[in-house]
Design an enzyme around this catalytic site. Structure first.
Site, PDB file in Angstrom:
ATOM      1  N   CYS A  24      -4.578  -0.033 -21.835  1.00 39.37           N
ATOM      2  CA  CYS A  24      -4.827   0.599 -20.532  1.00 39.37           C
ATOM      3  C   CYS A  24      -3.896   0.072 -19.447  1.00 39.37           C
ATOM      4  CB  CYS A  24      -6.288   0.414 -20.105  1.00 39.37           C
ATOM      5  SG  CYS A  24      -6.799  -1.294 -19.886  1.00 39.37           S
ATOM      6  N   GLU A  83      -5.867  -9.769 -22.092  1.00 43.61           N
ATOM      7  CA  GLU A  83      -4.836  -9.998 -21.074  1.00 43.61           C
ATOM      8  C   GLU A  83      -4.287 -11.410 -21.140  1.00 43.61           C
ATOM      9  OE1 GLU A  83      -6.431  -7.868 -17.187  1.00 43.61           O
ATOM     10  OE2 GLU A  83      -8.057  -8.836 -18.295  1.00 43.61           O
ATOM     11  N   ASN A 137       0.048  -5.317 -18.385  1.00 47.43           N
ATOM     12  CA  ASN A 137       0.707  -5.930 -17.219  1.00 47.43           C
ATOM     13  C   ASN A 137       0.460  -7.433 -17.195  1.00 47.43           C
ATOM     14  OD1 ASN A 137       0.784  -3.185 -16.791  1.00 47.43           O
ATOM     15  ND2 ASN A 137      -0.423  -3.224 -14.931  1.00 47.43           N
ATOM     16  N   ASP A 138      -0.821  -7.824 -17.236  1.00 45.18           N
ATOM     17  CA  ASP A 138      -1.141  -9.244 -17.196  1.00 45.18           C
ATOM     18  C   ASP A 138      -0.734  -9.954 -18.478  1.00 45.18           C
ATOM     19  OD1 ASP A 138      -2.130  -9.973 -14.661  1.00 45.18           O
ATOM     20  OD2 ASP A 138      -4.033  -8.984 -15.051  1.00 45.18           O
ATOM     21  N   HIS A 144       0.826  -1.211   0.000  1.00 45.48           N
ATOM     22  CA  HIS A 144       0.000   0.000   0.000  1.00 45.48           C
ATOM     23  C   HIS A 144       0.860   1.261   0.000  1.00 45.48           C
ATOM     24  CE1 HIS A 144      -3.671  -2.311   1.746  1.00 45.48           C
ATOM     25  NE2 HIS A 144      -3.730  -2.215   0.440  1.00 45.48           N
TER      26      HIS A 144
END
Length: 478
Positions: free
Chosen positions: A398, A327, A350-351, A83
């Site tokens: 994205c 993805e 990313n994925d 976080h």
């Protein structure tokens, strides 16, 4: 003793995301113990500028220091998905996580931290300090230059226009900062209303949350991704325990297995869309055409229900456009069929990179193998854009690659014209697009597609940007 018991349980978990939540429990416990035992509140005199260094930097530590004083964060423990790291990125504060340092040796000493390279230099001598002061001044000058062109459109020197879209959902208080500087919302992560409660939010609660967003961005199209939990995004009240969560029950797989969750969310989105009708619905983690067909049936069912309940016609309340996330590698090879079923696709880089390279990006042992410029990733991206153009299917990106300086130039050179990113990267990407030419970027991508490694691709673009006096955007480690 109770806190240590809970901390030990979380630290023993195999899932890296849940494992890092041990630091949150430790933070709460330390704060409680401090207030129980401290009779007089300590009055810390803070310097005008400081770097916060701790064994484990916590959110409460960050919150206790004014952001105008906080110049950086160094944490001996913790990772990029903590976080604290996420918040630091959102605030634009450099953070270096997971370093072995002696806290006593560097307390109140000068250090140099390089957030681009993820390194810390202890006890720097004067020449090195002067060198980094120059780099810092260049970085600040570059930021001022970039921010001055915030409101410009993203158009290359030879007239190729790129739509810059906003990724939102983790930080919803950013509209005022970027208003008028983008062309729509390319990704709204709808997990937020689910993560802020201790049970599944009701249809009305979801409707209220989505309506606020659709109202705030009323003049723009807003692409809402349906619930994407599982993997590294867990709900405390709906735990999913799996040996390999990234290859398991997540995204559309989960919601199709629980149509009652999916239908409530779609109904809420449609109800929120009544006034402005600027909603677009996007389905995550699609790997087969059957998933799209089944999801569309449920979306159509929810749409028919809402129309009937409110006595609306299809003309007065049309079905929103429906798209999917690319993805999973299998989705690349079904683009011809997807083009018959959906209105648009958006690449989650990313994925896609993670699955193409078989690298868990949250696993520190193999994190170095995660490379968005890997030749296989570039070939996949080129195949996607070429096929989407062939079948007249709208395509955008994205994932993190769209907001990365080199990544954005790679995508534009390939022919992508819709890039969605967080607010912090918008001005920088716009500036680079405005300062380069599409023809030159196509030449760069022709070279990059023949590269043997991601490092070779980086060199191609660094050399190109250096030739345009833009090398400061891709300093080593960026």
């Amino acid at each position: 003793m109770v806190a240590e018991s809970y901390i030990a349980q979380f630290e023993a978990m195999s899932d890296s995301y849940l494992k890092e939540r041990a630091s949150d429990i430790r933070d709460v416990a330390q704060r409680l113990l401090y207030h129980i035992t401290q009779q007089v509140e300590e009055n810390h005199s803070l310097p005008e500028k400081l770097i916060l260094v701790a064994s484990e930097v916590t959110l409460s530590m960050m919150a206790s220091i004014p952001t105008d004083k906080l110049q950086g964060i160094i944490s001996i423990y913790g990772g990029g998905s903590s976080h604290v790291a996420i918040l630091a990125r959102a605030l634009g504060i450099p953070a270096v996580m997971g370093l072995s340092l002696s806290l006593s040796e560097i307390h109140k000493k000068n250090v140099i931290m390089d957030g681009y390279a993820g390194s810390v230099i202890l006890f720097p001598e004067k020449p090195l300090l002067q060198h980094y002061q120059l780099l810092l001044a260049e970085d600040n000058d570059l930021k001022k230059l970039v921010d001055s062109g915030d409101a410009k459109e993203a158009v290359t020197a030879d007239g190729y226009r790129v739509s810059i879209l906003l990724n939102t959902g983790l930080n919803e208080n950013q509209h005022a900062r970027v208003a008028g500087h983008f062309d729509g919302v390319g990704l709204y992560r709808s997990e937020l209303p689910f993560m802020l409660t201790d049970s599944f939010p009701t249809e009305q609660e979801q409707t209220d949350a989505y309506q606020r967003l659709l109202n705030e961005y009323a003049q723009f199209p807003v692409t809402m991704r349906t619930l994407d939990v599982g993997g590294d995004k867990q709900l405390s009240y709906f735990p999913i325990i799996e040996e390999n969560p990234f290859l398991g029950w997540r995204g559309i797989r989960l919601t199709l297995d629980h149509p009652e969750i999916f239908l409530v969310q779609i109904r809420a989105m449609l109800m929120a869309n009544l006034q402005h009708q600027n909603l677009r619905i996007m389905l995550p983690m699609i790997s087969a055409i059957e998933e799209v067909i089944e999801a569309k049936k449920l979306i159509n069912q929810a749409w028919q229900e809402v129309k009937t309940e409110l006595n609306l016609t299809s003309e007065a309340f049309p079905l929103p456009e429906i798209g999917v996330m690319l993805e999973v590698p299998s989705s690349i090879f079904i683009i011809p069929r997807l083009a018959q079923e959906v209105d648009f696709v958006s690449i989650g880089s990313n994925d896609l990179t993670q699955y193409l390279l078989a690298v868990d990006r949250n696993n520190s042992r193999v994190a170095g193998l995660f490379d968005s410029y890997h030749p296989a990733v570039l070939q996949a991206l080129k195949m996607i854009v070429d096929n989407c153009r062939r079948y007249d299917l709208e395509v955008g990106v994205c994932g993190e690659l769209a907001g990365d300086p080199i990544g954005a130039l790679i995508l534009v050179g390939m022919g992508y014209n819709k890039l969605s990113m967080n607010a912090n990267n918008m001005a920088k990407v716009k500036y680079l697009i405005n300062a380069t030419s599409h023809a030159e970027l196509k030449t760069c991508i022709d070279l990059a597609l023949q590269a043997n490694a991601g490092a070779d691709t980086r060199s191609i673009y660094r050399d190109y940007l250096d030739s345009k006096n833009l090398g400061g955007f891709v300093r080593a480690g960026k």
